[in-house]
Design an enzyme around this catalytic site. Structure first.
Site, PDB file in Angstrom:
ATOM      1  CB  ALA A   1      35.670  17.946  22.839  1.00  0.00           C
TER       2      ALA A   1
ATOM      3  CG  LEU B   1      36.543  22.847  19.786  1.00  0.00           C
ATOM      4  CD1 LEU B   1      35.672  22.625  18.453  1.00  0.00           C
ATOM      5  CD2 LEU B   1      37.982  23.380  19.143  1.00  0.00           C
TER       6      LEU B   1
ATOM      7  CB  VAL C   1      29.171  22.520  23.295  1.00  0.00           C
ATOM      8  CG1 VAL C   1      28.860  22.856  21.709  1.00  0.00           C
ATOM      9  CG2 VAL C   1      27.701  22.923  23.909  1.00  0.00           C
TER      10      VAL C   1
ATOM     11  N   GLY D   1      36.881   5.912  20.965  1.00  0.00           N
ATOM     12  CA  GLY D   1      36.310   6.786  21.828  1.00  0.00           C
ATOM     13  C   GLY D   1      36.005   8.005  21.473  1.00  0.00           C
TER      14      GLY D   1
ATOM     15  CB  THR E   1      29.845   9.846  34.604  1.00  0.00           C
ATOM     16  OG1 THR E   1      28.920  10.823  35.131  1.00  0.00           O
ATOM     17  CG2 THR E   1      30.874   9.616  35.700  1.00  0.00           C
TER      18      THR E   1
ATOM     19  CE  LYS F   1      28.383  17.580  21.824  1.00  0.00           C
ATOM     20  NZ  LYS F   1      29.266  16.846  21.059  1.00  0.00           N
TER      21      LYS F   1
END
Length: 813
Positions: A609, A611, A607, A662, A553, A680
């Site tokens: 996804a 990666l 930070v 998305g 979430t 981030k």
């Protein structure tokens, strides 16, 4: 000749008794068959007697149930034309039993002697009925009352066997007997004067072993409702499996520490004569079961089984005056002996400052009172503390003959338990090293057994129990990835991922055996009302090993629960950036809790996804490198927006497309305002060992104030349309300089900033396409040419894969 023993579940009802008689009838040689009371009857007999002695007339209802079960068994097993004599005998015995209950009621007490007589009726009745049923099947059968063979002391409840007299009686009877089958009641015996005694709960096994040893038979078969002795209790450890071959010593250790398949004293009579024991399953007679012999020729794994005893109390005697003073231990053990209290486990500090004993919880108060009385003088002088009593404990034990020849087993045991927050209160290991025992909290028993079984018996396949909240775009993709990869993970990575719970904002569902990921939508829709506290409470209650809370979430209330999960040694994996970008003290608290409770706290997807940005940074720091500067495009959504925003294309439409596909948060303003990027770079700065808060980051937002002040998505998108010209101007200014618009984050010299920049051709950021992210790490080792991490940085699929990767990292810790 063989001796067979059938337990209470094997003779629980007429259908089961038919199974028993079929097994007996297929034996080619002579057999002695020892039977227990019908399943549950012994408990019911003693309960009824206790109720009667308590002057409670409801004992009559219990008696009626006892009567009905036995009369129904006769009617089901014996043809109606042949029932008369059998029913008459059974009713006569039941009448005597009823008289005993009436006597207990009138006297208002139940003596140990009377309790033994009452308890004996279970086996006496079952053996008679089963023998009569065998005769009706044409089996050459005789019933022999074990009280005529087995002689004991007057120790009611658990009498001591007189083996000299017993062996002589057994030999004399069986030498003269010509019947192929002899059926005997287990559990019961008598004194030399003929008074009924019992051999203790589980004593039917003991009866069979006594007879087997007296007759020096070929083997002893113990028939029960499971296929042998298991590596652990199969009711608590579903992966447990039968042990093919085990030694007498291993079987005794396992049975002593709670393995209920065999009553502990059973093995003693057959041990000296090396009579093999088979533990077989009445309901699966073709299964080989467990073979128990003197040794197993060094085969199989060093750990043969894991057992446990519940309802344990720890009693600790300690005091400075105990050090170096002889006699304390003698007085302690002597008083417990006098009270008839059995000591299950002993551990003593090398300083002699304390002695810790494990005993049955039911005897704990008696033990404390007796110890405090014996040491009352020392306690009054402050030389010894009053006995410390801790109830609610359990003992777990690793057992194996070959453990002594394998190094590291203790370390592996305690390490596995420690990683799952199972606190060890006391440890005992004999010099023979056939047993390593530990006292733990009883609520941790199931988790501890499963943890140890996984470590020692499951070929290093580690089960991860996932508690997942958030099943939207990212959560759904995550669940799909687990479903697709489960077989691969088991085979290649030795990980078994099991989703135990799911929750969205409306409902939540728990399934200890795992949620069916093929139909999870329907299952969750029928779940109970969602609650963050309720979800946490249920996770604690299940108390499963290798538990991981997965947060998919962007909810602050969910992130506020991370500390509670970590304090319970539950790993946290999250794509929710709020916790790690909150006040520094809170961020640091979560990191500290992770270390303190050995619970991984992983947030790689915060930070980039999927990666490995944070992982790369952690490795740099861990290897001793020092970060000088970080430059990055960290918003896949903003990069998508500005890569698709061009002349003739509405900025509003591009943002709407990013949301629908998305790439943005549910609230796209979080991305476009720069707050998401600021969070981030803040996380990267903190992971680089810097103390910094969100308010310290300079945010040069390109959004008009009106857009920033909106409170709903509808108003936000309306404001984007209203200020379309301003966005077109931003694009035109960059294009005029032959530059591209990129939203850049930078950290250097302890300061961080984020904002829209014109990126010239030739720059590392210039050709960044789609929703890709890029991070440039300038460090002591990479001062001029930075270490670059680049790739897709947004989207449900890649974010889910990043969460998946963190879950796997937890599994490999």
């Amino acid at each position: 000749m063989q001796v067979l023993k059938f337990g209470g579940t094997s003779v629980a009802n007429p259908e089961n008794i038919e199974r028993v008689l079929n097994i007996v009838n297929h034996k080619a040689q002579k057999v002695a068959v020892v039977v227990s009371a019908f399943g549950g009857i012994t408990d019911l007999l003693l309960h009824t007697a206790a109720v009667a002695a308590n002057k409670d007339l409801t004992y009559k209802e219990s008696f009626e149930e006892i009567e009905k079960r036995h009369l129904d068994a006769v009617k089901a097993l014996i043809p109606i034309t042949e029932q008369s004599a059998t029913l008459s005998k059974v009713k006569s015995e039941l009448n005597q039993l009823e008289t005993l209950f009436q006597g207990a009621y009138l006297l208002g007490e139940l003596s140990p002697r009377t309790a033994d007589i009452v308890a004996s009726y279970g086996e006496l009745l079952s053996s008679f009925i089963i023998a009569e049923a065998a005769k009706q099947k044409g089996i050459d059968t005789i019933r022999k009352d074990s009280r005529e063979l087995i002689k004991t002391s007057h120790g009611y409840g658990k009498a001591t066997v007189d083996f000299k007299a017993t062996n002589a009686n057994c030999k004399a009877f069986f030498e003269k007997n010509t019947n192929r089958v002899v059926i005997l009641p287990g559990f019961v015996a008598s004194t030399e004067s003929g008074e009924t005694t019992t051999l203790g709960r589980g004593g039917s096994d003991y009866t069979a072993a006594i007879i087997a040893a007296a007759l020096d038979v070929d083997d002893l078969e113990i028939w029960t409702d499971v296929s042998g002795m298991f590596t652990a209790n199969p009711k608590l450890v579903k992966q447990a499996f039968p042990i093919e071959h085990i030694s007498y010593q291993e079987a005794m250790e396992l049975s002593h520490f709670g393995a209920k398949v065999i009553y502990p004293p059973t093995i003693q009579p057959v041990l000296s004569k090396e009579i093999p024991i088979w533990v077989k399953n009445t309901f699966e007679p073709e299964h080989p079961g467990t073979y128990i012999t003197k040794n197993t020729n060094g085969k199989a794994k060093p750990v043969k089984g894991i057992s446990h005893i519940e309802k344990i109390a720890l009693v600790t005697l300690e005091g400075a005056s105990m050090v170096g003073i002889p006699g304390f231990s003698k007085r302690l053990f002597e008083v417990l002996f006098q009270e008839g209290i059995n000591i299950i486990l002993i551990t003593q500090a090398s300083s002699e400052h304390s002695i810790c004993l494990a005993i049955a919880e039911a005897e704990a108060e008696t033990a404390k009172k007796a110890i405090d009385e014996v040491f009352a003088y020392e306690i009054s002088l402050g030389k010894v503390e009053p006995a410390i009593l801790e109830k609610g404990q359990a003992i777990i034990a690793l057992v194996g003959d070959n453990m002594k020849s394998h190094q590291g087993l203790s370390g592996k045991m305690f390490s596995s338990l420690g990683k799952n927050n199972v606190n060890i209160r006391a440890i005992a290991q004999g010099a023979s090293e056939k047993n390593i025992s530990a006292v733990i909290d009883k609520r941790d028993v199931k988790k501890a057994l499963n943890t140890l079984h996984e470590s020692f018996f499951e070929d290093n396949v580690r089960q991860l129990n996932l508690f997942v909240t958030g099943v939207g775009n990212v959560g759904e993709k995550f669940l799909n990835q687990i479903r697709q990869q489960q077989d691969y993970l088991k085979e290649k990575l030795r990980l078994n991922l099991r989703v135990v719970a799911l929750s969205n904002s409306r409902t939540m569902v728990f399934a200890e055996d795992g949620v069916d990921l093929e139909n999870w939508h329907e299952i969750l829709a029928k779940g109970e009302k969602a609650s963050l506290d309720g979800f946490l409470d249920k996770v604690r209650e299940l108390n499963l090993r290798n538990s991981i809370f997965v947060d998919n979430t962007a909810n602050e209330a969910v992130s506020d629960k991370y500390a509670d999960y970590l304090k319970n040694s539950i790993a946290v994996v999250t794509c929710n950036k709020i916790a790690c970008s909150s006040d520094f003290d809170k961020y640091q608290e979560l990191k500290d809790l992770s270390r303190k409770y050995n619970a991984p706290f992983l947030f790689e997807t915060n930070v980039g996804a999927g990666l490995p940005i944070i992982d790369t940074l952690k490795n740099l720091i861990a290897s001793g490198d020092n970060v000088r500067k970080i430059q990055a495009v960290l918003s896949g959504s903003l990069n998508f927006v500005f890569n698709n925003f061009k002349e003739g294309v509405s900025f509003h439409d591009v943002v709407k497309q990013a949301q629908e596909e998305g790439y943005t948060e549910p609230d796209p303003k979080i991305d476009l305002s720069g707050v998401d990027v600021a969070r981030k770079i803040l996380i990267l700065a903190r992971e680089s060992k810097n103390t910094i808060d969100l308010k310290d980051i300079e945010n040069e937002s390109f959004l008009p104030k009106e857009s920033l002040d909106t409170s709903t998505n509808e108003d936000f998108f309306a404001s984007l349309k209203k200020h379309e010209n301003e966005f077109n101007t931003l694009y035109a200014e960059a294009a005029a300089k032959n530059c591209r618009l990129k939203y850049v984050a930078q950290f250097e010299d302890g300061r961080a900033k984020v904002g829209l920049q014109h990126i010239p051709e030739g720059h590392d950021f210039y050709n960044l396409e789609g929703s890709d992210n890029i991070v440039l790490f300038y460090t002591d080792r990479y001062p001029e040419q930075p270490l670059i991490v680049k790739g897709a940085g947004a989207g449900a699929e890649v974010t889910a894969s990043g969460i998946f990767a963190d879950v796997i990292r937890v599994g490999k810790v």
